[in-house]
Design a protein around this motif. Sequence first.
Motif, PDB file in Angstrom:
ATOM      1  N   ILE A  84       0.856  -1.186   0.000  1.00 27.88           N
ATOM      2  CA  ILE A  84       0.000   0.000   0.000  1.00 27.88           C
ATOM      3  C   ILE A  84       0.890   1.234   0.000  1.00 27.88           C
ATOM      4  O   ILE A  84       1.808   1.358   0.831  1.00 27.88           O
ATOM      5  N   PHE A  85       0.636   2.131  -0.933  1.00 23.17           N
ATOM      6  CA  PHE A  85       1.444   3.344  -1.086  1.00 23.17           C
ATOM      7  C   PHE A  85       0.544   4.564  -0.940  1.00 23.17           C
ATOM      8  O   PHE A  85      -0.441   4.707  -1.673  1.00 23.17           O
ATOM      9  N   ILE A  86       0.861   5.426   0.022  1.00 23.15           N
ATOM     10  CA  ILE A  86       0.114   6.658   0.252  1.00 23.15           C
ATOM     11  C   ILE A  86       0.917   7.823  -0.309  1.00 23.15           C
ATOM     12  O   ILE A  86       2.073   8.026   0.068  1.00 23.15           O
ATOM     13  N   ASN A  87       0.308   8.578  -1.203  1.00 20.93           N
ATOM     14  CA  ASN A  87       0.997   9.702  -1.835  1.00 20.93           C
ATOM     15  C   ASN A  87       0.290  11.006  -1.471  1.00 20.93           C
ATOM     16  O   ASN A  87      -0.914  11.161  -1.689  1.00 20.93           O
ATOM     17  N   THR A  88       1.043  11.908  -0.883  1.00 18.04           N
ATOM     18  CA  THR A  88       0.516  13.232  -0.577  1.00 18.04           C
ATOM     19  C   THR A  88       1.615  14.233  -0.868  1.00 18.04           C
ATOM     20  O   THR A  88       2.715  13.876  -1.288  1.00 18.04           O
ATOM     21  N   ASN A  89       1.323  15.494  -0.692  1.00 16.60           N
ATOM     22  CA  ASN A  89       2.312  16.544  -0.907  1.00 16.60           C
ATOM     23  C   ASN A  89       1.840  17.763  -0.143  1.00 16.60           C
ATOM     24  O   ASN A  89       0.877  18.405  -0.531  1.00 16.60           O
ATOM     25  N   TYR A  90       2.516  18.050   0.952  1.00 11.92           N
ATOM     26  CA  TYR A  90       2.096  19.169   1.794  1.00 11.92           C
ATOM     27  C   TYR A  90       2.707  20.486   1.331  1.00 11.92           C
ATOM     28  O   TYR A  90       2.296  21.547   1.794  1.00 11.92           O
ATOM     29  N   VAL A  91       3.691  20.449   0.461  1.00  8.42           N
ATOM     30  CA  VAL A  91       4.413  21.623  -0.025  1.00  8.42           C
ATOM     31  C   VAL A  91       5.140  22.280   1.142  1.00  8.42           C
ATOM     32  O   VAL A  91       4.522  22.952   1.978  1.00  8.42           O
ATOM     33  N   ASP A  92       6.425  22.057   1.216  1.00 10.57           N
ATOM     34  CA  ASP A  92       7.223  22.651   2.292  1.00 10.57           C
ATOM     35  C   ASP A  92       7.149  24.172   2.215  1.00 10.57           C
ATOM     36  O   ASP A  92       7.349  24.763   1.157  1.00 10.57           O
ATOM     37  N   ASP A  93       6.842  24.785   3.341  1.00 15.35           N
ATOM     38  CA  ASP A  93       6.656  26.234   3.386  1.00 15.35           C
ATOM     39  C   ASP A  93       7.819  26.916   4.089  1.00 15.35           C
ATOM     40  O   ASP A  93       8.422  26.353   4.999  1.00 15.35           O
ATOM     41  N   LEU A  94       8.103  28.134   3.664  1.00 15.30           N
ATOM     42  CA  LEU A  94       9.019  28.974   4.416  1.00 15.30           C
ATOM     43  C   LEU A  94       8.237  29.613   5.551  1.00 15.30           C
ATOM     44  O   LEU A  94       7.283  30.351   5.326  1.00 15.30           O
ATOM     45  N   GLY A  95       8.592  29.307   6.761  1.00 15.73           N
ATOM     46  CA  GLY A  95       7.888  29.839   7.922  1.00 15.73           C
ATOM     47  C   GLY A  95       8.410  31.200   8.321  1.00 15.73           C
ATOM     48  O   GLY A  95       8.962  31.946   7.499  1.00 15.73           O
ATOM     49  N   ASN A  96       8.274  31.542   9.566  1.00 16.39           N
ATOM     50  CA  ASN A  96       8.736  32.831  10.066  1.00 16.39           C
ATOM     51  C   ASN A  96      10.241  32.975   9.882  1.00 16.39           C
ATOM     52  O   ASN A  96      11.007  32.051  10.122  1.00 16.39           O
ATOM     53  N   ARG A  97      10.667  34.154   9.411  1.00  9.04           N
ATOM     54  CA  ARG A  97      12.088  34.475   9.250  1.00  9.04           C
ATOM     55  C   ARG A  97      12.797  33.498   8.312  1.00  9.04           C
ATOM     56  O   ARG A  97      13.975  33.198   8.472  1.00  9.04           O
ATOM     57  N   GLY A  98      12.056  33.024   7.340  1.00 11.84           N
ATOM     58  CA  GLY A  98      12.666  32.193   6.312  1.00 11.84           C
ATOM     59  C   GLY A  98      13.017  30.788   6.729  1.00 11.84           C
ATOM     60  O   GLY A  98      13.771  30.103   6.037  1.00 11.84           O
ATOM     61  N   LYS A  99      12.479  30.306   7.824  1.00 14.54           N
ATOM     62  CA  LYS A  99      12.780  28.948   8.271  1.00 14.54           C
ATOM     63  C   LYS A  99      11.972  27.923   7.476  1.00 14.54           C
ATOM     64  O   LYS A  99      10.799  28.134   7.206  1.00 14.54           O
ATOM     65  N   LEU A 100      12.620  26.825   7.123  1.00 14.47           N
ATOM     66  CA  LEU A 100      11.960  25.792   6.338  1.00 14.47           C
ATOM     67  C   LEU A 100      11.194  24.845   7.261  1.00 14.47           C
ATOM     68  O   LEU A 100      11.760  24.300   8.215  1.00 14.47           O
ATOM     69  N   GLU A 101       9.903  24.653   6.969  1.00 12.53           N
ATOM     70  CA  GLU A 101       9.046  23.827   7.812  1.00 12.53           C
ATOM     71  C   GLU A 101       8.671  22.540   7.099  1.00 12.53           C
ATOM     72  O   GLU A 101       8.614  22.484   5.874  1.00 12.53           O
ATOM     73  N   LYS A 102       8.404  21.505   7.874  1.00 15.35           N
ATOM     74  CA  LYS A 102       7.992  20.219   7.315  1.00 15.35           C
ATOM     75  C   LYS A 102       6.788  19.698   8.082  1.00 15.35           C
ATOM     76  O   LYS A 102       6.786  19.687   9.317  1.00 15.35           O
ATOM     77  N   ARG A 103       5.773  19.278   7.356  1.00 14.94           N
ATOM     78  CA  ARG A 103       4.571  18.744   7.985  1.00 14.94           C
ATOM     79  C   ARG A 103       4.688  17.229   8.161  1.00 14.94           C
ATOM     80  O   ARG A 103       5.060  16.534   7.233  1.00 14.94           O
ATOM     81  N   PHE A 104       4.352  16.769   9.343  1.00  9.09           N
ATOM     82  CA  PHE A 104       4.376  15.335   9.626  1.00  9.09           C
ATOM     83  C   PHE A 104       3.233  14.672   8.870  1.00  9.09           C
ATOM     84  O   PHE A 104       2.116  15.214   8.812  1.00  9.09           O
ATOM     85  N   PRO A 105       3.448  13.500   8.265  1.00  7.80           N
ATOM     86  CA  PRO A 105       2.433  12.894   7.384  1.00  7.80           C
ATOM     87  C   PRO A 105       1.278  12.242   8.155  1.00  7.80           C
ATOM     88  O   PRO A 105       1.206  11.012   8.269  1.00  7.80           O
ATOM     89  N   LEU A 106       0.378  13.070   8.652  1.00  2.00           N
ATOM     90  CA  LEU A 106      -0.756  12.566   9.432  1.00  2.00           C
ATOM     91  C   LEU A 106      -1.591  11.578   8.637  1.00  2.00           C
ATOM     92  O   LEU A 106      -1.997  10.537   9.161  1.00  2.00           O
ATOM     93  N   ILE A 107      -1.863  11.876   7.362  1.00  2.00           N
ATOM     94  CA  ILE A 107      -2.774  11.028   6.589  1.00  2.00           C
ATOM     95  C   ILE A 107      -2.217   9.610   6.476  1.00  2.00           C
ATOM     96  O   ILE A 107      -2.963   8.618   6.571  1.00  2.00           O
ATOM     97  N   TYR A 108      -0.909   9.492   6.304  1.00  2.00           N
ATOM     98  CA  TYR A 108      -0.283   8.164   6.204  1.00  2.00           C
ATOM     99  C   TYR A 108      -0.478   7.389   7.495  1.00  2.00           C
ATOM    100  O   TYR A 108      -0.938   6.239   7.491  1.00  2.00           O
ATOM    101  N   PHE A 109      -0.151   7.996   8.623  1.00  2.00           N
ATOM    102  CA  PHE A 109      -0.268   7.297   9.904  1.00  2.00           C
ATOM    103  C   PHE A 109      -1.734   7.082  10.293  1.00  2.00           C
ATOM    104  O   PHE A 109      -2.069   6.085  10.930  1.00  2.00           O
ATOM    105  N   TRP A 110      -2.603   8.012   9.929  1.00  2.00           N
ATOM    106  CA  TRP A 110      -4.027   7.859  10.252  1.00  2.00           C
ATOM    107  C   TRP A 110      -4.595   6.629   9.549  1.00  2.00           C
ATOM    108  O   TRP A 110      -5.243   5.779  10.174  1.00  2.00           O
ATOM    109  N   LEU A 111      -4.361   6.503   8.250  1.00  4.73           N
ATOM    110  CA  LEU A 111      -4.889   5.357   7.511  1.00  4.73           C
ATOM    111  C   LEU A 111      -4.265   4.050   7.990  1.00  4.73           C
ATOM    112  O   LEU A 111      -4.960   3.049   8.178  1.00  4.73           O
ATOM    113  N   LYS A 112      -2.975   4.060   8.178  1.00  4.10           N
ATOM    114  CA  LYS A 112      -2.278   2.855   8.635  1.00  4.10           C
ATOM    115  C   LYS A 112      -2.759   2.443  10.023  1.00  4.10           C
ATOM    116  O   LYS A 112      -3.018   1.261  10.292  1.00  4.10           O
TER     117      LYS A 112
END
Length: 223
Positions: free
Chosen positions: A3-31
């Motif tokens: 089973i392969f879950i494909n998503t794309n949260y699009v990494d955003d530049l947060g405050n002061r140009g910091k790179l943010e990463k979203r934890f893959p909730l949908i993958y863990f939720w389904l699993k």
Amino acid sequence: MNIFINTNYVDDLGNRGKLEKRFPLIYFWLKDSYYQNYPDQFEKTDWRYSDDPREMKDNPQLQQQLRDCPPDIVGLSLYMWNTDTLLRNALWIKENVNPDVIIVAAGPNADSRQQWMEENVYVDYVVNGPAAETFNRIINCTLEGKHSRDVLGVNYWDGTKVVRNAPVPRKEDQLVLNYVNNFRDEVVAMLDDYTARFDNVIVLTMLIQGCPYSCSFCEQGTS
């Protein structure tokens, strides 16, 4: 079963140009939902995911991973910013890895209108609204060698029209989230990787799934 879950949260530049990463909730939720509701069947499944923003056709590393472990079911988590990319990924998998793979599209931008279904015939099922239990049942049908066209919650194109099955009753599709305990080693390893590569990690949770209403004019409502 793979089973392969494909998503794309699009990494955003947060405050002061910091790179943010979203934890893959949908993958863990389904699993986690499948693990808690069908523990005996879970042992027959292997789960993987990708949220790489690159398209699959331009991602030789992910291509090789999929060829090494061809998916039997692909779950797409569609949002307005990733729909085109994920649909192209799904088509690439079907054309280059497994022509019999079952593509399941869900998420806020999942579209089961006739024009969309005709334009994307490689998508086998669209799920509007809460999708976890519907996805679970699609997995079970596939494990049993059955088609999933009778599964509650699926919409599909039969060649002439869109067939819409009634949704799974809410009492049979309860929101269960305990992936931190159930998959602790995987969660810790992923967090270690993310915190090493990104300035901030955004960990999401969920209090209610789907819309609590059933407006007849809405695609997720009833007739």
